[in-house]
Enzyme design. Structure first.
Site, PDB file in Angstrom:
ATOM      1  N   CYS A 139       0.742  -1.028   0.214  1.00 16.34           N
ATOM      2  CA  CYS A 139       0.142   0.042  -0.106  1.00 16.34           C
ATOM      3  C   CYS A 139       0.959   1.316  -0.044  1.00 16.34           C
ATOM      4  CB  CYS A 139      -0.927  -0.022   1.111  1.00 16.34           C
ATOM      5  SG  CYS A 139      -0.018  -0.419   2.827  1.00 16.34           S
ATOM      6  N   HIS A 218      -2.009   5.442   6.606  1.00 17.98           N
ATOM      7  CA  HIS A 218      -0.455   5.903   6.476  1.00 17.98           C
ATOM      8  C   HIS A 218      -0.889   7.322   6.039  1.00 17.98           C
ATOM      9  CE1 HIS A 218       0.733   1.625   6.933  1.00 17.98           C
ATOM     10  NE2 HIS A 218       0.127   1.300   5.717  1.00 17.98           N
TER      11      HIS A 218
HETATM   12  P1  NAD Z   1      -5.139 -11.067   6.311  1.00 19.15           P
HETATM   13  O1  NAD Z   1      -4.494 -11.871   7.690  1.00 19.15           O
HETATM   14  O2  NAD Z   1      -6.205 -10.062   6.721  1.00 19.15           O
HETATM   15  O3  NAD Z   1      -5.688 -12.320   5.447  1.00 19.15           O
HETATM   16  C1  NAD Z   1      -5.068 -13.376   5.158  1.00 19.15           C
HETATM   17  C2  NAD Z   1      -5.912 -14.479   4.664  1.00 19.15           C
HETATM   18  O4  NAD Z   1      -5.059 -15.825   4.463  1.00 19.15           O
HETATM   19  C3  NAD Z   1      -6.632 -15.051   5.725  1.00 19.15           C
HETATM   20  O5  NAD Z   1      -8.069 -15.239   5.414  1.00 19.15           O
HETATM   21  C4  NAD Z   1      -6.259 -16.616   6.048  1.00 19.15           C
HETATM   22  O6  NAD Z   1      -7.224 -17.383   6.158  1.00 19.15           O
HETATM   23  C5  NAD Z   1      -5.558 -17.065   4.709  1.00 19.15           C
HETATM   24  N1  NAD Z   1      -4.300 -17.851   4.809  1.00 19.15           N
HETATM   25  C6  NAD Z   1      -3.961 -18.544   3.674  1.00 19.15           C
HETATM   26  N2  NAD Z   1      -2.817 -19.294   4.162  1.00 19.15           N
HETATM   27  C7  NAD Z   1      -2.441 -18.772   5.409  1.00 19.15           C
HETATM   28  C8  NAD Z   1      -1.432 -19.052   6.395  1.00 19.15           C
HETATM   29  N3  NAD Z   1      -0.357 -19.807   5.971  1.00 19.15           N
HETATM   30  N4  NAD Z   1      -1.329 -18.466   7.529  1.00 19.15           N
HETATM   31  C9  NAD Z   1      -2.429 -17.500   7.859  1.00 19.15           C
HETATM   32  N5  NAD Z   1      -3.304 -17.275   6.957  1.00 19.15           N
HETATM   33  C10 NAD Z   1      -3.418 -17.783   5.819  1.00 19.15           C
HETATM   34  O7  NAD Z   1      -3.809 -10.479   5.583  1.00 19.15           O
HETATM   35  P2  NAD Z   1      -3.880  -9.234   4.594  1.00 19.15           P
HETATM   36  O8  NAD Z   1      -3.783  -8.006   5.556  1.00 19.15           O
HETATM   37  O9  NAD Z   1      -5.180  -9.331   3.703  1.00 19.15           O
HETATM   38  O10 NAD Z   1      -2.646  -9.480   3.778  1.00 19.15           O
HETATM   39  C11 NAD Z   1      -2.425 -10.277   2.860  1.00 19.15           C
HETATM   40  C12 NAD Z   1      -1.335  -9.711   1.905  1.00 19.15           C
HETATM   41  O11 NAD Z   1      -1.603  -8.639   1.321  1.00 19.15           O
HETATM   42  C13 NAD Z   1       0.137  -9.601   2.792  1.00 19.15           C
HETATM   43  O12 NAD Z   1       0.939  -9.931   1.661  1.00 19.15           O
HETATM   44  C14 NAD Z   1      -0.168  -8.200   2.983  1.00 19.15           C
HETATM   45  O13 NAD Z   1       1.425  -7.635   3.144  1.00 19.15           O
HETATM   46  C15 NAD Z   1      -0.551  -7.502   1.912  1.00 19.15           C
HETATM   47  N6  NAD Z   1      -1.064  -6.131   1.994  1.00 19.15           N
HETATM   48  C16 NAD Z   1      -1.965  -6.080   3.123  1.00 19.15           C
HETATM   49  C17 NAD Z   1      -2.290  -4.880   3.438  1.00 19.15           C
HETATM   50  C18 NAD Z   1      -3.322  -4.323   4.512  1.00 19.15           C
HETATM   51  O14 NAD Z   1      -3.298  -2.929   4.914  1.00 19.15           O
HETATM   52  N7  NAD Z   1      -4.008  -5.277   5.280  1.00 19.15           N
HETATM   53  C19 NAD Z   1      -2.274  -3.735   2.563  1.00 19.15           C
HETATM   54  C20 NAD Z   1      -1.556  -3.819   1.269  1.00 19.15           C
HETATM   55  C21 NAD Z   1      -1.009  -5.401   1.039  1.00 19.15           C
END
Ligand code: NAD
Length: 335
Positions: A139, A218
């Site tokens: 992000c 942010h």
């Molecule tokens: P999250 O924890 O909200 O969701 C992750 C999902 O993956 C969950 O639904 C879980 O069920 C599933 N999952 C599958 N394999 C898994 C494992 N081995 N361990 C745990 N959960 C597992 O995560 P998120 O915030 O959506 O982040 C996902 C990706 O997006 C990451 O690379 C993160 O850095 C990136 N990201 C997040 C944001 C943010 O603000 N949350 C912003 C930009 C990018």
């Protein structure tokens, strides 16, 4: 042709990408996965998404909660043209996608080396055309690329120094922090500068970062030395014509990230998501060719339209980046 998209990891990013895919007329969700029978799993089923367990061991947990499961990730991959990996960083699914012979998009928590192609729609859409593996950058990196790329390609940028003031956790997250502290990243540059260079390799950028106890956005304080004579009005005019950039003004009552999120609620978007980068128009100043500005990033939302454009590029649905961006934005109601 309708591209079939699988979402592995229906969490913060995954559920938003699933909704954004559903709004497009050239792609559809063929299934989503989760590991635990949370309310989000029930929501996915209620939304009509075919639902799969990430692995076999999680099936019984869903069955116990009467959540209908169509199979596992391996079954879902048979149905898909492309998988969007929205699992936490380093979950390690790439080999599984490779074995299934499927294209995959990863998120910004992963390192550039995983795919060798880091994506921002305005900056390098063309490089993703036909690619098998792409990483949509984080992000913060998306925010920096969105506002710096149009300036660099129009006026040229000598160098950039940016301070990332980062939210401590996502709003739903009750286990992360800081709760009542300010935590500087002591390494210089913070990972954000090199990450921007994974998309814009020639940009001379240094970044530092500080984590603060807020959950909603942010904020970036950016200083950029521009090449040649450029005025504040030139910069504002350029951003005014740039997709996914929105001006906000202190004189109109938006003095902080709190009011930006209130604006997002008033705009009536699902989950109050703000897909655009918000720049304070009255905080943009060019002094002796040095540009100063502040921008705010809705961390859960800004990367979502980039995922849609990455699908279009990788699956050869559209070669022209501006056409893809316009199509995505119209479908998602992004101004
Ligand atoms: P999250 O924890 O909200 O969701 C992750 C999902 O993956 C969950 O639904 C879980 O069920 C599933 N999952 C599958 N394999 C898994 C494992 N081995 N361990 C745990 N959960 C597992 O995560 P998120 O915030 O959506 O982040 C996902 C990706 O997006 C990451 O690379 C993160 O850095 C990136 N990201 C997040 C944001 C943010 O603000 N949350 C912003 C930009 C990018």
């Amino acid at each position: 042709m309708t591209i079939k998209v699988a979402i592995n990891g229906y969490g913060t990013i995954g559920k938003r990408v699933a909704d954004a895919v559903s709004l497009q007329d050239d792609m559809e969700i063929c299934g989503v996965t989760k590991r635990r029978p949370t309310y989000e799993a029930k929501m996915a089923v209620k939304s009509g998404f075919p639902f799969y367990a990430a692995e076999k061991e999680f099936v019984s947990g869903f069955e116990a909660e009467k959540i209908p499961v169509q199979g596992t990730l391996k079954d879902l991959l048979q149905e898909a043209d492309i998988v969007i990996d929205c699992t936490p960083k380093k979950s390690g699914y790439k080999a599984i996608y490779e074995n299934a012979g499927k294209k995959a998009i990863f998120q910004g928590g992963e390192k550039h080396d995983l795919t060798g192609m880091s994506f921002n729609a305005m900056a390098n859409y063309e490089q993703a055309i036909g690619a098998d593996y792409v990483r949509v950058v984080s992000c913060n990196t998306t925010g920096l690329c969105r506002t710096l790329y149009p300036l660099d390609s129009t006026f040229g940028i000598e160098n950039v120094t940016a301070v990332m003031i980062r939210r401590g956790a996502d709003p739903w997250d009750s286990k992360s922090g800081p709760i009542n502290a300010i935590e500087p990243v002591l390494k210089v540059p913070s990972h954000h500068g090199p990450d921007v260079q994974s998309v814009m390799p020639d940009l001379n950028i240094q970044t530092t970062a500080v984590k603060v106890p807020t959950t909603i956005m942010h904020l970036h304080s950016v200083v950029a030395r521009l090449k040649g004579e450029v005025t504040t009005e030139d910069v504002i005019e350029k951003w005014d014509k740039t997709p996914r950039v929105r001006f906000v003004c202190a004189k109109h009552g938006i003095k902080s990230t709190a009011q930006i999120m209130e604006l997002a609620k008033d705009l009536g978007k699902k989950r109050s998501d703000l897909f655009e980068i918000a720049i304070w128009r009255d905080g943009v100043h060019v002094v002796d060719n040095v540009l100063y500005y502040y921008q705010a990033i809705h961390q859960e939302a800004d990367v979502v339209p980039e995922n849609i454009d990455a699908i279009r590029a990788m699956c050869n649905l559209e070669k022209d980046k501006m056409k893809s961006i316009k199509k995505t934005d119209e479908a998602m109601g992004i101004c």
